[in-house]
Motif scaffolding. Structure first.
Motif, short mmCIF file in Angstrom:
data_model
loop_
_atom_site.label_atom_id
_atom_site.label_comp_id
_atom_site.label_asym_id
_atom_site.label_seq_id
_atom_site.Cartn_x
_atom_site.Cartn_y
_atom_site.Cartn_z
N VAL A 134 10.03 -41.49 24.38
CA VAL A 134 11.23 -41.41 25.22
C VAL A 134 10.86 -41.46 26.71
N PHE A 144 10.73 -44.70 29.26
CA PHE A 144 11.84 -45.30 29.99
C PHE A 144 11.86 -44.83 31.44
N PHE A 175 10.02 -43.48 19.84
CA PHE A 175 11.34 -44.10 19.91
C PHE A 175 11.25 -45.61 19.70
N VAL A 219 17.48 -42.45 27.57
CA VAL A 219 16.99 -43.80 27.31
C VAL A 219 17.91 -44.78 28.02
#
Lengths: 376, 369
Positions: free
Chosen positions: B37, B40, B31, B126
């Motif tokens: 991902v 996060f 990402f 996210v």
């Protein structure tokens, strides 16, 4: 402690006074280079890549930023059990407390550390040169020659030889016959790179003698190497033909950065020989809709809304709308606001150039703005 | 936050992600040029002061394990606490679908930690959040469970759970739907509750045949447990389809989103460090409105695109409205538009490949066009 065959010692105590404003708050080895690195990343990464797992760094001048950057050595894979990274600052003993009086003294004062590690070979490096080199190959040569000392050398143009420490050698064997420090009439064009491999026992003996010699300046180049040669020690040169740059002056630091921008740089950072550094946690850099970048090296977290050409931009720096940066090196966190112009300059960390302001040097006269300063 | 144990759930359904998620979990998707991902959720935990984190492994776990390893890059390789991998329930012992059986199998992790609260989050979202604010809100609310939601500013597609709340931010209704209109309060599948409440819900639901933590667990207990809702006002993207993945990546081209997600000095997003060289732009480079990760070498034109680490764009090549993952190579004169290239794709000289904005064309890993 487990026995270590090959110990690396990096001399990183120099002030780097010729880098002027750039070393106002940091030691020279901690000066940024190449869009994300610090100068000292090069010798440390060379050690890691050469399989040296115990590396000591002698610090002295303004060590805070350097030591906090080095941390526990994890970025260079030197957070090791039974070895790893050691920081060796000067320290007080029962009867005396001295600064390092010279390059050799920095090692002499840490002989107890060397005893602790108990290596068979020691490589002495300086923390202010940019190059990539496999020290393991140099050690192979040292062993094959059954040498007491092996000195890294590279060929310089004859007319420049008087600026260097010159090694006269026997062509067939590479054995060093004479050492001339900045000679008027050089006998060879092989310059010392300030890289020495010593057999540990041999070095210890000389350090112990030199340490108590009142008339010595305690310097490897000035005192120890000539003395060893005089005594007829087995000393060999090890020729290096890659890119090597001493970035001790503003001009040479600027030039070495610009070298990276050539279409095929003389010095490949992208290869298998990785240069490790402490990475900031920043996203890929952003180039805005009106941004333009050509012939540039740009790192993470930078935000480019204006124009960048022939420049190196470090993490988290920003170039505002309509601003123009050319022929310059922009250190981490520096801000060039809208419409500002920067040409032939090095901006240190967290410098701010206000909207519309100008910083313009010229070739051979690079403008330097010191850390945290605000222009305009 | 020392009283909170975090559990990161990597069990998001990936059927709408087509080829991208064929061999990896949604949470392992690359990402914004250098992240995955899952970064996060892990970064949000450590930045909020949660040092005890369990990671529930998905079916395809190799990419996740290779990415996270000891957790060192997230500061989660700790002498005390730190990261614990929570493997899925043994296959064969339980044919049920859903995430509940895996939570049930790992219930010890939360119960045996000496923490008072569990923060259970789904890692396919996210966003950058301080969970300390959520804990403070939870304590003040006096409720049993706090869930985090986002008021969506546009219509959303796909399987969605949304809530209704009263003036005191207490949840009055939870419903499951396909898509949600603008203004809906959409649940971010993140819940904070005391450990015993969590254990009670998981145990009582599982032992009565439940499959899904949210639908069978939380929703069935909504009448007996008091639930409050914490609104996250910042940017959120849920990666549940290729279109959503494409859009969320391109949202990062908005400097405000880029700044909010990544440039908050107190809450950086951590990821696996690769020691790449800064991007090299050559004389012929022309780059506009793009994110370019370290290790790239650019000689061509790049517009409205996201380039991951080590991508090469040759002279005269054009990359437009595209996402190129690690080590893709767009050779001289080639042209890609509205494309998502998975890792190591080579677009050979002078080839043109084009997708459409609403349905980006995906080129699978290691393909040579």
């Amino acid at each position: 402690m487990r026995k270590t065959e090959f110990l690396g010692i990096i001399l990183a105590g120099g002030q780097g006074s010729r880098l002027k404003a750039l070393t106002k708050t940091v030691a020279k080895p901690a000066v940024p280079f190449g869009g994300k690195y610090r100068i000292i990343d090069f010798p440390i990464s060379n050690c890691t890549n050469s399989g040296i797992t115990t590396v000591a760094i002698c610090t002295q001048y303004k060590p805070l930023e350097l030591t906090s950057y080095l941390g526990n050595g994890a970025p260079w894979d030197l957070d090791r059990a039974g070895g790893g990274l050691f920081i060796l600052p000067p320290y007080a003993r029962e009867k005396s407390a001295d600064w390092y009086r010279g390059t050799a003294d920095a090692v002499y004062q840490n002989l107890n550390f060397i005893d602790l590690v108990d290596p068979e070979y020691i490589i002495i490096l300086s923390g202010d040169h940019i190059y990539t080199m496999n020290y393991a190959w140099m050690l192979d040569a040292h062993k094959a020659n059954n040498a007491d000392a092996t000195i890294g050398v590279f060929e310089v143009p004859w007319e420049e030889a008087p600026r260097f420490g010159i090694m006269a050698t026997d062509k067939a064997t590479g054995r060093i016959t004479e050492f001339q420090e900045k000679p008027k009439e050089p006998k060879s064009n092989l310059a010392s790179m300030g890289i020495y491999i010593f057999t540990a026992k041999f070095l210890k003996k000389y350090l112990e003698e030199d340490g108590v010699n009142e008339s010595s300046s305690h310097d490897f180049g000035n005192d120890l190497i000539p003395k060893m040669l005089n005594d007829g020690a087995r000393m060999f040169s090890y020729a290096f033909d890659g890119y090597w740059k001493d970035v001790g002056t503003i001009e040479s630091l600027w030039l070495a950065n610009m070298d990276l921008l050539q279409d095929t740089p003389p010095f490949e950072l992208n290869g298998d020989w990785k240069i490790y550094s402490s990475n900031p946690s920043m996203p890929p850099h952003y180039i805005g809709p009106e941004g333009s970048v050509k012939r540039a090296m740009i790192s993470e977290g930078a935000k480019i809304l204006g124009e960048v050409e022939h420049s190196v931009i470090f993490p988290g720096a920003s170039v505002g709308k309509g601003a123009k940066v050319t022929n310059s090196v922009i250190f981490p966190g520096a801000k060039i606001e809208d419409g500002a112009v920067v040409n032939y300059a090095i901006l240190a960390q967290d410098v701010t150039i206000k909207p519309g302001a100008k910083v313009e040097g010229k070739e051979g006269e690079i403008s330097v703005i010191a850390e945290g300063e605000v222009v305009g | 936050m020392k009283t909170v144990v975090g559990i990161v759930n990597l069990q998001e359904s990936n059927e709408l992600l087509r080829e991208l998620a064929a061999t990896r979990a949604v949470e392992a998707l690359p990402f914004a040029g250098r992240y995955r991902v899952v970064d996060f959720s892990l970064s949000n935990m450590i930045n909020s002061g949660i040092n005890t984190v369990g990671l529930m492994l998905p079916d395809y776990s190799r990419a996740i394990l290779d990415h996270i390893r000891s957790g060192k890059d997230w500061d989660l390789a700790r002498r005390r606490d730190g990261l614990t991998y929570l493997p899925a329930a043994l296959p064969g012992t339980d044919a049920r679908k859903g995430d509940l059986k895996d939570i049930y199998a790992n219930l010890d992790f939360a119960e045996l930690s000496d923490k008072r609260y569990v923060l259970f989050v789904n890692a396919s979202y996210v966003y950058n959040i301080d969970f300390a604010d959520v804990l403070a809100f939870h304590k003040k609310s006096g409720t049993d469970i706090t869930m985090i939601y986002k008021t969506v500013d546009e219509d959303k597609e796909g399987h969605t759970i949304s809530i209704q709340t009263d003036d005191a931010c207490n949840v009055t209704d939870i419903c499951e739907s396909n898509g949600a209109p603008k203004g809906s309060k959409v649940v971010l599948s993140a819940y904070l509750m005391p450990v015993p409440t969590f254990a009670y819900i998981v145990r009582s639901t599982y032992e009565r045949g439940g499959q899904d933590f949210l639908i069978d667990g939380i929703m069935r207990h909504a009448r007996e447990q008091k639930i409050s809702a914490y609104e996250h006002k910042g940017y959120v993207a849920r990666i549940n389809s290729t279109a959503a993945y494409y859009k969320a990546n391109r949202d990062c081209l908005n400097p405000e989103v880029w700044g909010e997600l990544f440039m908050n000095h107190d809450r950086p997003i951590f990821t696996k460090v690769k020691d790449e060289v800064p991007v090299q732009y050559k004389d012929t480079a022309e780059v506009k409105n793009s994110l370019v990760a370290n290790g790239c070498i650019i000689r061509g034109r790049v517009e409205n695109s996201i380039l991951f680490r080590g991508v090469k764009v040759g002279k005269g090549a054009v990359v437009k409205d595209s996402i190129l993952m690690q080590r893709c190579d767009v050779e001289e004169g080639a042209r890609v538009e509205n494309i998502i290239c998975d890792k190591n794709v080579i677009i050979t000289k002078n080839r043109w490949v084009k997708g459409v904005e609403t349905f980006p064309y995906i080129i699978t890993k290691n393909a040579r066009i």
